[in-house]
Design a protein around this motif. Structure first.
Motif, PDB file in Angstrom:
ATOM      1  N   PRO A 215      27.011   5.662  80.178  1.00  0.00           N
ATOM      2  CA  PRO A 215      26.892   7.112  80.334  1.00  0.00           C
ATOM      3  C   PRO A 215      27.600   7.878  79.219  1.00  0.00           C
ATOM      4  O   PRO A 215      28.177   7.287  78.308  1.00  0.00           O
ATOM      5  N   TYR A 216      27.532   9.198  79.307  1.00  0.00           N
ATOM      6  CA  TYR A 216      28.288  10.176  78.525  1.00  0.00           C
ATOM      7  C   TYR A 216      27.629  10.632  77.233  1.00  0.00           C
ATOM      8  O   TYR A 216      28.138  11.515  76.555  1.00  0.00           O
ATOM      9  N   GLY A 217      26.498  10.052  76.835  1.00  0.00           N
ATOM     10  CA  GLY A 217      25.760  10.572  75.682  1.00  0.00           C
ATOM     11  C   GLY A 217      26.595  10.687  74.429  1.00  0.00           C
ATOM     12  O   GLY A 217      27.296   9.745  74.030  1.00  0.00           O
ATOM     13  N   LEU A 218      26.543  11.875  73.795  1.00  0.00           N
ATOM     14  CA  LEU A 218      27.231  12.057  72.525  1.00  0.00           C
ATOM     15  C   LEU A 218      28.746  12.089  72.673  1.00  0.00           C
ATOM     16  O   LEU A 218      29.459  11.963  71.672  1.00  0.00           O
ATOM     17  N   VAL A 219      29.265  12.248  73.886  1.00  0.00           N
ATOM     18  CA  VAL A 219      30.713  12.152  74.047  1.00  0.00           C
ATOM     19  C   VAL A 219      31.163  10.722  73.766  1.00  0.00           C
ATOM     20  O   VAL A 219      32.229  10.488  73.205  1.00  0.00           O
ATOM     21  N   ARG A 220      30.340   9.747  74.129  1.00  0.00           N
ATOM     22  CA  ARG A 220      30.641   8.342  73.809  1.00  0.00           C
ATOM     23  C   ARG A 220      30.159   7.959  72.420  1.00  0.00           C
ATOM     24  O   ARG A 220      30.856   7.255  71.688  1.00  0.00           O
ATOM     25  N   TYR A 221      28.963   8.431  72.041  1.00  0.00           N
ATOM     26  CA  TYR A 221      28.340   7.940  70.817  1.00  0.00           C
ATOM     27  C   TYR A 221      28.234   8.977  69.704  1.00  0.00           C
ATOM     28  O   TYR A 221      27.579   8.715  68.699  1.00  0.00           O
ATOM     29  N   GLY A 222      28.878  10.122  69.835  1.00  0.00           N
ATOM     30  CA  GLY A 222      28.828  11.129  68.785  1.00  0.00           C
ATOM     31  C   GLY A 222      30.184  11.674  68.404  1.00  0.00           C
ATOM     32  O   GLY A 222      30.417  12.009  67.243  1.00  0.00           O
ATOM     33  N   VAL A 223      31.102  11.762  69.365  1.00  0.00           N
ATOM     34  CA  VAL A 223      32.457  12.225  69.059  1.00  0.00           C
ATOM     35  C   VAL A 223      33.175  11.141  68.262  1.00  0.00           C
ATOM     36  O   VAL A 223      33.141   9.961  68.619  1.00  0.00           O
ATOM     37  N   ALA A 224      33.826  11.535  67.164  1.00  0.00           N
ATOM     38  CA  ALA A 224      34.493  10.566  66.303  1.00  0.00           C
ATOM     39  C   ALA A 224      35.570   9.812  67.077  1.00  0.00           C
ATOM     40  O   ALA A 224      36.250  10.385  67.933  1.00  0.00           O
ATOM     41  N   PRO A 225      35.752   8.514  66.783  1.00  0.00           N
ATOM     42  CA  PRO A 225      36.698   7.702  67.565  1.00  0.00           C
ATOM     43  C   PRO A 225      38.142   8.168  67.471  1.00  0.00           C
ATOM     44  O   PRO A 225      38.927   7.887  68.369  1.00  0.00           O
ATOM     45  N   ASP A 226      38.500   8.890  66.398  1.00  0.00           N
ATOM     46  CA  ASP A 226      39.872   9.366  66.280  1.00  0.00           C
ATOM     47  C   ASP A 226      40.083  10.717  66.951  1.00  0.00           C
ATOM     48  O   ASP A 226      41.182  11.272  66.893  1.00  0.00           O
ATOM     49  N   HIS A 227      39.050  11.257  67.598  1.00  0.00           N
ATOM     50  CA  HIS A 227      39.176  12.509  68.346  1.00  0.00           C
ATOM     51  C   HIS A 227      39.375  12.177  69.828  1.00  0.00           C
ATOM     52  O   HIS A 227      38.519  12.446  70.667  1.00  0.00           O
ATOM     53  N   GLU A 228      40.512  11.602  70.118  1.00  0.00           N
ATOM     54  CA  GLU A 228      40.738  11.076  71.464  1.00  0.00           C
ATOM     55  C   GLU A 228      40.829  12.189  72.507  1.00  0.00           C
ATOM     56  O   GLU A 228      40.481  11.990  73.672  1.00  0.00           O
ATOM     57  N   LYS A 229      41.300  13.370  72.104  1.00  0.00           N
ATOM     58  CA  LYS A 229      41.398  14.454  73.071  1.00  0.00           C
ATOM     59  C   LYS A 229      40.015  14.883  73.548  1.00  0.00           C
ATOM     60  O   LYS A 229      39.795  15.125  74.745  1.00  0.00           O
ATOM     61  N   ILE A 230      39.065  14.978  72.613  1.00  0.00           N
ATOM     62  CA  ILE A 230      37.703  15.358  73.004  1.00  0.00           C
ATOM     63  C   ILE A 230      37.061  14.226  73.803  1.00  0.00           C
ATOM     64  O   ILE A 230      36.380  14.465  74.811  1.00  0.00           O
ATOM     65  N   LYS A 231      37.305  12.984  73.378  1.00  0.00           N
ATOM     66  CA  LYS A 231      36.729  11.851  74.104  1.00  0.00           C
ATOM     67  C   LYS A 231      37.268  11.749  75.517  1.00  0.00           C
ATOM     68  O   LYS A 231      36.615  11.175  76.405  1.00  0.00           O
ATOM     69  N   SER A 232      38.465  12.322  75.759  1.00  0.00           N
ATOM     70  CA  SER A 232      39.026  12.280  77.112  1.00  0.00           C
ATOM     71  C   SER A 232      38.182  13.082  78.091  1.00  0.00           C
ATOM     72  O   SER A 232      38.360  12.963  79.315  1.00  0.00           O
ATOM     73  N   LEU A 233      37.248  13.901  77.573  1.00  0.00           N
ATOM     74  CA  LEU A 233      36.320  14.611  78.438  1.00  0.00           C
ATOM     75  C   LEU A 233      35.520  13.643  79.304  1.00  0.00           C
ATOM     76  O   LEU A 233      34.996  14.015  80.359  1.00  0.00           O
ATOM     77  N   GLN A 234      35.429  12.388  78.870  1.00  0.00           N
ATOM     78  CA  GLN A 234      34.729  11.389  79.676  1.00  0.00           C
ATOM     79  C   GLN A 234      35.298  11.319  81.084  1.00  0.00           C
ATOM     80  O   GLN A 234      34.579  11.029  82.046  1.00  0.00           O
TER      81      GLN A 234
END
Length: 454
Positions: free
Chosen positions: A40-59
Motif C-alpha cells: 500500500p501507500y502509493g507514492l508515499v512508499r515509492y515516490g517520497v525520497a528515502p531520506d525524507h523520513e518525516k514525510i514517509k512517517s505519513l504511512q
C-alpha cells in the motif's frame, strides 16, 4: 449496505476510504481498497525520497485507515485486466472510485532524448525507491556530471540523492542495489536547470534549503541569472513560497564560495535558470555527452521566449523532471489534452453525462498538482458526491463475495496480512544486511513474502 471499491492505495485512495467510513450519513459502508502492487501507500512508499523520513512517517496515518474494520486492502489486483474491467467491478461493488494518480512522466520532445544515459527522473526515483516495476533498471552512476532538467520537488530530490553520501543513506530503507551504486558513484557536478526564473520554480522552500545543508556539497547559483527575473529584486508581490525561495537563492548568490573544512573534493550542485533544453547531444554507441540549452528571457506575460543564444552543459547522465501525466483507464472517458478523466465534483462524465456509480479522486481527477495534503479535500469532494448518490446506488444486487469474484477472474489478491508479512520480511532483510528495514526490490520476493501470511 453500500460496498465501494477504491482503486489505488496512495494518499488520495486512502483519504477517500477514510472519508467514506468516518461519515455518519450512510453508516453501513464497506470499502475495498484495490492496488496493482502488493504494497500500500502509493507514492508515499515509492515516490517520497528515502531520506525524507518525516514525510514517509505519513504511512502511519494511512495505515490507521487501512486497518479500519470496514476497510479491506487487496493488493496485487489489477483493475482493467481481463475479467476485472469496469463492468465486472460494477457487478462486485455499488460504486467504484478511481484514485490511480498520474502514471507516466512528460517528455521533452527534443532530439537525442532517447540516447543511452538519458532517462526520466520518474525511472530514477522508482529505482532508488525499490519499485518492483524497476527491478531490472540499472544506474551505474559512472558519470562525472549529471544534468537534471526541471526545478520542482522531484528534481530537487534527484539532485540531493545524487549528491548525498551513501553512508548517510545507509540508515534509510533504500534497496541494497541502489545504495551500492550510489556508494560507487563518480558524480561530482549536478546541474539542475529550469527554463524559467527562480520566482516561478515549483520546489518548496524546505526542499530547496536541504540542498544547502548537504555535507561536503556546494550549491552554486549565478547572480546574473537570478537578476533576469523581474521579481528577484523585489519579491514582495510573490506568493509566500516564491518569496522565500528567492530569499534563499539570494543568500546563496551573495555568499563566498567555500568548501566545508575537511570535506575533501566534495560535490557541487549548480542551480541554473532561464535555460530551455533544445537537444541532447551524443550518440548511440557512447551515450549522452551534453545538453544544449537556449537562453530564455521573460516575455512579460508570465512565460519566457527564446533569445537565440545557446549554451552547452557537459554531462553523461540526463534526468528529465518536467512533470507527470495521467494515462487512460480502461472503460473510462479520458481528456487527452489534460491527462485527466472528465468529471463533475468527482462524478465521471461521459459526453457530459454522469456515469452512475463511477468516480475519480486525486491526480487522475485534477491533474498532477498540489502536495500530499491536497488530496484530502479532493477526496472529500468526491465522497460527498458519492454519498449524495448512495440511495440510488445501493439498490443493485451484487456478487456475494468480491474477493472470491476477483480470484475467479484470475487475480491473486494480497490481503492486509500479506502486506504485514512483507513488512516483516523487509525488517528481517535489513537485519541480515546490518541496516534497518530495507525494501524488497522485485515482484517475486514481495509475493513470496506475502504468501508466508497463509
Amino acid at each position: 449496505m453500500l460496498r465501494v471499491a477504491v482503486i489505488g492505495s496512495g494518499p488520495s485512495g486512502v483519504y477517500t476510504a477514510q472519508s467514506l467510513v468516518e461519515q455518519q450519513a450512510v453508516p453501513d459502508i464497506e470499502v475495498y481498497v484495490l492496488d496493482r502492487l502488493p504494497c500500500p501507500y502509493g507514492l508515499v512508499r515509492y515516490g517520497v525520497a528515502p531520506d525524507h523520513e518525516k514525510i514517509k512517517s505519513l504511512q502511519g496515518n494511512l495505515r490507521t485507515v487501512l486497518e479500519h474494520p470496514r476497510v479491506h486492502f487487496l493488493g496485487n489486483v489489477e483493475a482493467g485486466a481481463p475479467g476485472v474491467g469496469l463492468p465486472e467491478l460494477q457487478e462486485m461493488f455499488h460504486a467504484v472510485v478511481f484514485c490511480v494518480g498520474a502514471a507516466t512522466d512528460r517528455h521533452l520532445g527534443i532530439p537525442g532524448e532517447g540516447l543511452p544515459g538519458s532517462h526520466s527522473a520518474t525511472d530514477f526515483v522508482a529505482w532508488y525507491s525499490a519499485h518492483p516495476d524497476a527491478a531490472t533498471a540499472r544506474f551505474t552512476l559512472g558519470a562525472r556530471s549529471a544534468i537534471v532538467i526541471g526545478v520542482g520537488n522531484v528534481a530537487v530530490d534527484v539532485a540531493r540523492i545524487l549528491a548525498r553520501g551513501a553512508a548517510e543513506l545507509a540508515t534509510t530503507d533504500m534497496p541494497q542495489g541502489a545504495l551500492g551504486a550510489l556508494a560507487d558513484s563518480r558524480v561530482e557536478d549536478v546541474w539542475m536547470v529550469g527554463r524559467r526564473g527562480p520566482s516561478q520554480a515549483k520546489f518548496t522552500t524546505k526542499e530547496l534549503r536541504e540542498l544547502g545543508s548537504l555535507p561536503g556539497t556546494e550549491v552554486l547559483v549565478r547572480p546574473e541569472e537570478l537578476a533576469l527575473d523581474p521579481a528577484y529584486r523585489d519579491p514582495g508581490g510573490l506568493p509566500a513560497v516564491g518569496r522565500r525561495n528567492v530569499e534563499v537563492l539570494r543568500g546563496w548568490a551573495e555568499r563566498p564560495v567555500e568548501k566545508a573544512a575537511g570535506a575533501g573534493p566534495g560535490r557541487r550542485i549548480h542551480l541554473r535558470f532561464f535555460l530551455r533544453p533544445v537537444e541532447v547531444a551524443g550518440d548511440a554507441a557512447t551515450g549522452v555527452r551534453a545538453v544544449r540549452f537556449e537562453r530564455t528571457a521573460p516575455d512579460g506575460r508570465g512565460g519566457v521566449t527564446g533569445t537565440g543564444e545557446y549554451e552547452d552543459i557537459a554531462g553523461q547522465l540526463v534526468l528529465r523532471s518536467v512533470g507527470y501525466r495521467g494515462t487512460p483507464q480502461p472503460g473510462l472517458p479520458f481528456d487527452e489534452a489534460r491527462g485527466t478523466v472528465p468529471h463533475l465534483a468527482g462524478r465521471v462524465l461521459r459526453d457530459g453525462v454522469p456515469c452512475p456509480g463511477v468516480y475519480v479522486a486525486g491526480w487522475i481527477k485534477r491533474g498532477p498538482t498540489g502536495v500530499i495534503g491536497t488530496n484530502r479535500p479532493c477526496a472529500k469532494e468526491t465522497t460527498a458526491s458519492l454519498l449524495e448518490d448512495a440511495a440510488r446506488l445501493a439498490g443493485r444486487d451484487l456478487v456475494d463475495d468480491p474477493v472470491a469474484a476477483l480470484r475467479r477472474a484470475g487475480q491473486t489478491p494480497v490481503p492486509w496480512t500479506g502486506w504485514l508479512a512483507i513488512e516483516a520480511a523487509e525488517a528481517e532483510w535489513g537485519r541480515r544486511l546490518g541496516r534497518g528495514t530495507v525494501k524488497l526490490p522485485d515482484w517475486e520476493r514481495l509475493l513470496d513474502a506475502a504468501r508466508t501470511s497463509g
